[in-house]
Design an enzyme around this catalytic site. Structure first.
Site, PDB file in Angstrom:
ATOM      1  N   HIS A 196       0.823  -1.210   0.000  1.00 35.65           N
ATOM      2  CA  HIS A 196       0.000   0.000   0.000  1.00 35.65           C
ATOM      3  C   HIS A 196       0.858   1.261   0.000  1.00 35.65           C
ATOM      4  O   HIS A 196       0.511   2.267  -0.602  1.00 35.65           O
ATOM      5  CB  HIS A 196      -0.947  -0.008   1.202  1.00 35.65           C
ATOM      6  CG  HIS A 196      -2.182  -0.808   0.920  1.00 35.65           C
ATOM      7  ND1 HIS A 196      -2.998  -1.304   1.884  1.00 35.65           N
ATOM      8  CD2 HIS A 196      -2.723  -1.203  -0.255  1.00 35.65           C
ATOM      9  CE1 HIS A 196      -3.997  -1.971   1.328  1.00 35.65           C
ATOM     10  NE2 HIS A 196      -3.852  -1.926   0.023  1.00 35.65           N
ATOM     11  N   ARG A 301     -10.486   3.321  -1.105  1.00 33.56           N
ATOM     12  CA  ARG A 301     -10.106   2.454   0.021  1.00 33.56           C
ATOM     13  C   ARG A 301     -10.511   3.169   1.305  1.00 33.56           C
ATOM     14  O   ARG A 301      -9.772   4.027   1.805  1.00 33.56           O
ATOM     15  CB  ARG A 301      -8.596   2.194  -0.006  1.00 33.56           C
ATOM     16  CG  ARG A 301      -8.124   1.371  -1.214  1.00 33.56           C
ATOM     17  CD  ARG A 301      -6.600   1.262  -1.215  1.00 33.56           C
ATOM     18  NE  ARG A 301      -6.095   0.218  -2.077  1.00 33.56           N
ATOM     19  CZ  ARG A 301      -5.569   0.420  -3.294  1.00 33.56           C
ATOM     20  NH1 ARG A 301      -5.492   1.628  -3.799  1.00 33.56           N
ATOM     21  NH2 ARG A 301      -5.112  -0.599  -3.996  1.00 33.56           N
ATOM     22  N   ARG A 337     -15.008   0.819  -0.982  1.00 38.76           N
ATOM     23  CA  ARG A 337     -14.692  -0.486  -0.402  1.00 38.76           C
ATOM     24  C   ARG A 337     -14.772  -0.368   1.113  1.00 38.76           C
ATOM     25  O   ARG A 337     -14.206   0.550   1.701  1.00 38.76           O
ATOM     26  CB  ARG A 337     -13.288  -0.919  -0.819  1.00 38.76           C
ATOM     27  CG  ARG A 337     -12.952  -2.305  -0.287  1.00 38.76           C
ATOM     28  CD  ARG A 337     -11.617  -2.759  -0.758  1.00 38.76           C
ATOM     29  NE  ARG A 337     -10.538  -2.036  -0.089  1.00 38.76           N
ATOM     30  CZ  ARG A 337      -9.265  -2.162  -0.425  1.00 38.76           C
ATOM     31  NH1 ARG A 337      -8.925  -2.949  -1.431  1.00 38.76           N
ATOM     32  NH2 ARG A 337      -8.331  -1.511   0.221  1.00 38.76           N
ATOM     33  N   GLU A 434     -10.279 -11.662  -4.751  1.00 41.41           N
ATOM     34  CA  GLU A 434      -8.830 -11.533  -4.596  1.00 41.41           C
ATOM     35  C   GLU A 434      -8.200 -12.704  -3.855  1.00 41.41           C
ATOM     36  O   GLU A 434      -7.036 -12.666  -3.492  1.00 41.41           O
ATOM     37  CB  GLU A 434      -8.449 -10.188  -3.952  1.00 41.41           C
ATOM     38  CG  GLU A 434      -9.358  -9.732  -2.845  1.00 41.41           C
ATOM     39  CD  GLU A 434      -9.123  -8.301  -2.398  1.00 41.41           C
ATOM     40  OE1 GLU A 434      -8.157  -7.665  -2.799  1.00 41.41           O
ATOM     41  OE2 GLU A 434      -9.954  -7.812  -1.603  1.00 41.41           O
ATOM     42  N   ASN A 457      -3.714  -7.341  -6.870  1.00 42.24           N
ATOM     43  CA  ASN A 457      -2.576  -7.265  -5.936  1.00 42.24           C
ATOM     44  C   ASN A 457      -2.633  -8.428  -4.951  1.00 42.24           C
ATOM     45  O   ASN A 457      -1.650  -9.121  -4.719  1.00 42.24           O
ATOM     46  CB  ASN A 457      -2.605  -5.962  -5.133  1.00 42.24           C
ATOM     47  CG  ASN A 457      -2.603  -4.743  -6.011  1.00 42.24           C
ATOM     48  OD1 ASN A 457      -2.161  -4.809  -7.143  1.00 42.24           O
ATOM     49  ND2 ASN A 457      -3.119  -3.643  -5.512  1.00 42.24           N
ATOM     50  N   ASP A 458      -3.809  -8.590  -4.361  1.00 44.14           N
ATOM     51  CA  ASP A 458      -3.953  -9.685  -3.408  1.00 44.14           C
ATOM     52  C   ASP A 458      -4.115 -11.022  -4.123  1.00 44.14           C
ATOM     53  O   ASP A 458      -3.685 -12.049  -3.612  1.00 44.14           O
ATOM     54  CB  ASP A 458      -5.166  -9.439  -2.495  1.00 44.14           C
ATOM     55  CG  ASP A 458      -4.788  -8.566  -1.317  1.00 44.14           C
ATOM     56  OD1 ASP A 458      -3.693  -8.766  -0.767  1.00 44.14           O
ATOM     57  OD2 ASP A 458      -5.577  -7.676  -0.959  1.00 44.14           O
ATOM     58  N   ARG A 468       3.042  -9.877  -0.540  1.00 46.76           N
ATOM     59  CA  ARG A 468       3.208  -8.740  -1.463  1.00 46.76           C
ATOM     60  C   ARG A 468       4.058  -7.617  -0.863  1.00 46.76           C
ATOM     61  O   ARG A 468       4.518  -6.732  -1.578  1.00 46.76           O
ATOM     62  CB  ARG A 468       1.837  -8.196  -1.907  1.00 46.76           C
ATOM     63  CG  ARG A 468       1.033  -7.613  -0.791  1.00 46.76           C
ATOM     64  CD  ARG A 468      -0.407  -7.334  -1.194  1.00 46.76           C
ATOM     65  NE  ARG A 468      -0.634  -5.937  -1.515  1.00 46.76           N
ATOM     66  CZ  ARG A 468      -1.838  -5.392  -1.632  1.00 46.76           C
ATOM     67  NH1 ARG A 468      -2.931  -6.143  -1.507  1.00 46.76           N
ATOM     68  NH2 ARG A 468      -1.988  -4.127  -1.922  1.00 46.76           N
ATOM     69  N   CYS A 505      -9.072  -3.786 -10.601  1.00 45.86           N
ATOM     70  CA  CYS A 505      -8.609  -2.596  -9.887  1.00 45.86           C
ATOM     71  C   CYS A 505      -7.275  -2.755  -9.182  1.00 45.86           C
ATOM     72  O   CYS A 505      -6.867  -1.864  -8.441  1.00 45.86           O
ATOM     73  CB  CYS A 505      -9.673  -2.095  -8.919  1.00 45.86           C
ATOM     74  SG  CYS A 505     -10.074  -3.257  -7.643  1.00 45.86           S
TER      75      CYS A 505
HETATM   76  C1  PEP Z   1      -5.984  -5.523  -4.701  1.00 47.38           C
HETATM   77  O1  PEP Z   1      -5.776  -6.355  -3.822  1.00 47.38           O
HETATM   78  O2  PEP Z   1      -5.683  -5.697  -5.901  1.00 47.38           O
HETATM   79  C2  PEP Z   1      -6.624  -4.239  -4.385  1.00 47.38           C
HETATM   80  C3  PEP Z   1      -7.032  -3.417  -5.319  1.00 47.38           C
HETATM   81  O3  PEP Z   1      -6.762  -3.916  -3.094  1.00 47.38           O
HETATM   82  P1  PEP Z   1      -5.561  -3.511  -2.112  1.00 47.38           P
HETATM   83  O4  PEP Z   1      -4.369  -3.178  -2.945  1.00 47.38           O
HETATM   84  O5  PEP Z   1      -6.058  -2.349  -1.332  1.00 47.38           O
HETATM   85  O6  PEP Z   1      -5.387  -4.733  -1.288  1.00 47.38           O
HETATM   86 MG    MG Z   2      -6.743  -6.242  -1.887  1.00 51.29          MG
END
Ligand code: PEP
Ligand code: MG
Length: 590
Positions: A196, A301, A337, A434, A457-458, A468, A505
């Site tokens: 993040h 977020r 979210r 995710e 991402n997750d 990550r 996203c």
């Molecule tokens: C993700 O996990 O891709 C996402 C958009 O949420 P975050 O990066 O806040 O976990």
């Molecule tokens: Mg996520």
């Protein structure tokens, strides 16, 4: 011998996470003593006076919020802020803090923390639910008081202005505070591309390199440093000629800024529409996103509203924040979210209580477990969505059971509001996919929601079991792993078959190297960092869907991410080299 070799210049290659060149003096980030926090304690009289001033300022803020609510009648909001005024005026909160300052000689902030901790803790154990919920209001008043106290202190020197700030790792909220100090760049020992903090650095346009290990610690504060957020190079004690070279790059990049656009829609050369949305946490930033061509906010977020762990905004505060973000997003709307945090963040535990928070009580699970907070947030979203285009997005949905639990609570809060004549809107409900089980049950999930959002991402983290945030395993964080691409296709197909939109996203959606793959897999809605929008729109308008589908056919049957990466690079070079300027194809993209 060249100039670099003649000096003590030392170069370290690490992970480039946020583009741009930063040149400045090295300053170590001091956790908990940012330039915005207080350093010296005054006499008890001074501290009590500061407390009084802060309380007056809070009352003025609350009266202002109530007056704003009156011009836009929201009876419940006014009740909330009235109650908070009462807490300030008539409860023993202030006198207790004052007594604590006089007894112990600590500063107003410390006294506030101690007294607030006791009061909030006691109130949260009361049996009656409505009384119990008051602890959130007390906590909210305390947050406001703390913020006012911070504002009442003389400004300390901004040691981070124009500096290269080095840290072991940075919390996102620390990053937001740092931004106010305008650093030239950031280097961290830990952190991955999708951490993040890295995402925020890109959003805030601060050059950043992570994963430099303990290297910065071997240098003294004040040494000159260059951070190249594109190549991942960090140069300590650079020679004059190196500084000159990099300063020249900075100037040429400045003149190469993204141009605003007058066309809001994006489509490929063969007329395929792709909706481009922005991941935005700060309402003021959306104006720029819109000028670059964003169609609404794909991801807000909401945990960005939690300035410090444990300081959960009250219902009233959240309503104001959601209205604000929805108003800037306008008709294109915002997908809010719900809090994607773990139990320690919710409770403000200073030390980790879970061994493995990524797999612990977090996201939608936490919402089902700590219902008071979730219900408060849902009421706030429902109420803010009156006359505003807002969708609710539930994070980390792993299957139908927890989704059904969350939807039931949303329905119950809707009924509660209706039963109390509180007006509210009709947000759509979406599930974030995710985790692997979410992918595998996406066909069942999509029947229960209005849309899905793919958090890549997750998804990569949980699918490949790779942290990550841990740069030492960054090599295994492979976005192009066949399992990842297969999962993305599965979710997009599930959405298509059910006639439900799928929004991508994660960071993948804002990376030119991956976007043709996403489009070839059938994606037609992407949400990304503001700074990626122009580049991605340019790419989309220069490519065709037909070729993207051909690209997917070429990678079909590939066994490794390395193999896929090679095919992509060759394909792009062959067909679209002009769409990948500035050595974009040279960098590694797993
Ligand atoms: C993700 O996990 O891709 C996402 C958009 O949420 P975050 O990066 O806040 O976990
Ligand atoms: Mg996520």
């Amino acid at each position: 011998m060249d100039d670099a070799a003649a000096t003590s210049e030392r170069r370290i290659n690490a992970l480039a996470v946020s583009h741009g060149i930063g040149i400045g003096r090295l300053v170590f980030f001091k956790e908990g003593s940012s330039p915005l926090s207080r350093v010296e304690t005054g006499s008890p009289e001074t501290e009590v006076e500061r407390l009084r001033l802060a309380a007056e300022s809070c009352k003025a803020q609350l009266n202002h919020l109530i007056a704003a609510g009156l011009s836009n009648p929201q009876p419940h909001v006014i009740d909330i802020f009235d109650l908070q005024l009462l807490i300030l005026d008539q409860s023993s909160l202030l006198s207790k803090i004052e007594a604590h300052i006089r007894e112990t000689g600590v500063d107003a902030e410390s006294a506030l923390k101690t007294v607030a901790g006791e009061l909030v803790g006691r109130q949260s154990k009361v049996a009656d639910q409505h009384l119990r919920e008051k602890h959130i209001d007390i906590a909210d008043v305390c947050n406001r008081l703390e913020a006012s106290l911070q504002g009442s202190q003389p400004a300390a020197d901004n040691i981070y202005a124009g500096a290269i700030v080095a840290a072991c790792e940075l919390r996102p909220s620390a990053m937001l505070e740092l931004k106010k100090c305008d650093p030239a760049g950031i280097i961290t020992e830990r952190g991955g591309w999708t951490s993040h903090t890295s995402i925020l650095a890109r959003e805030l346009m601060i050059p950043m390199v992570s994963g430099i290990g303990a290297n910065s610690g071997t240098f003294s504060e004040g040494v000159e440093v260059i951070v190249d957020g594109k190549s991942g190079l960090v140069i300590f004690d650079p020679s004059q000629s190196t500084i000159k070279d990099y300063a020249a790059i900075t100037v040429s990049n400045d003149t190469d800024a993204d141009e605003p656009t007058t066309v809001s829609t994006s489509e490929t050369l063969d007329g395929h529409r792709i909706a481009i949305r922005a991941n935005v946490d700060i309402p003021e930033d959306y104006d720029l996103a819109r000028r670059f061509g964003a169609e609404g906010i794909g991801l807000f977020r909401s945990e960005s509203l939690i300035a410090h762990p444990g300081q959960i905004p009250s219902e009233g505060e959240q309503i104001s924040a959601y209205r604000q973000i929805a108003e800037v997003a306008g008709d294109d709307g915002v997908r809010i979210r719900t809090f994607d945090i773990g139990i320690d963040h919710l409770r403000g535990n200073p030390t980790r209580t879970e061994v493995n928070p990524s797999l612990g009580l977090r996201s939608i699970r936490l919402s089902l477990h700590e219902q008071t907070h979730f219900r408060t947030q849902i009421r706030a979203i429902l109420r803010a969505s009156l006359n505003n285009k807002i969708d609710i997005l539930l994070p980390m949905v792993s299957g139908v059971a927890e989704l059904a639990g969350a939807i039931q609570m949303i329905d119950e809060e809707r009924n509660w509001l209706a039963g109390h004549d509180v007006p509210f809107g009709t947000p759509r409900i979406g599930a974030m996919i995710e985790v692997p089980s979410g992918v595998m049950t996406s066909r069942e999930i999509t029947r229960k929601v209005d849309f899905m959002a793919l958090g890549t991402n997750d998804l990569v983290q949980y699918l490949l079991a790779i942290d990550r945030d841990n740069e030492s395993v960054a090599e295994w964080y492979q976005t192009l792993h066949p399992a990842v691409l297969r999962s993305i296709r599965e979710v997009i197909d599930a959405g298509k078959d059910a006639g439900k939109p799928v929004l991508i996203c994660g960071e993948m959606a804002g990376s030119p190297f991956y976007v043709p793959v996403l489009i070839g897999l059938g994606a037609n809605e992407l949400s990304m960092n503001i700074n990626s929008i122009s580049q991605i729109r340019r790419l989309i308008s220069g490519m065709t869907l037909e070729k993207a589908v051909q690209l997917i056919a070429e990678i079909e049957g590939s066994e490794t991410s390395e193999e896929i990466e090679g095919i992509l690079r060759a394909f792009y070079t062959r067909h679209w080299a002009h769409l990948f300027p500035n050595g974009l194809l040279d960098a590694k993209h797993r």
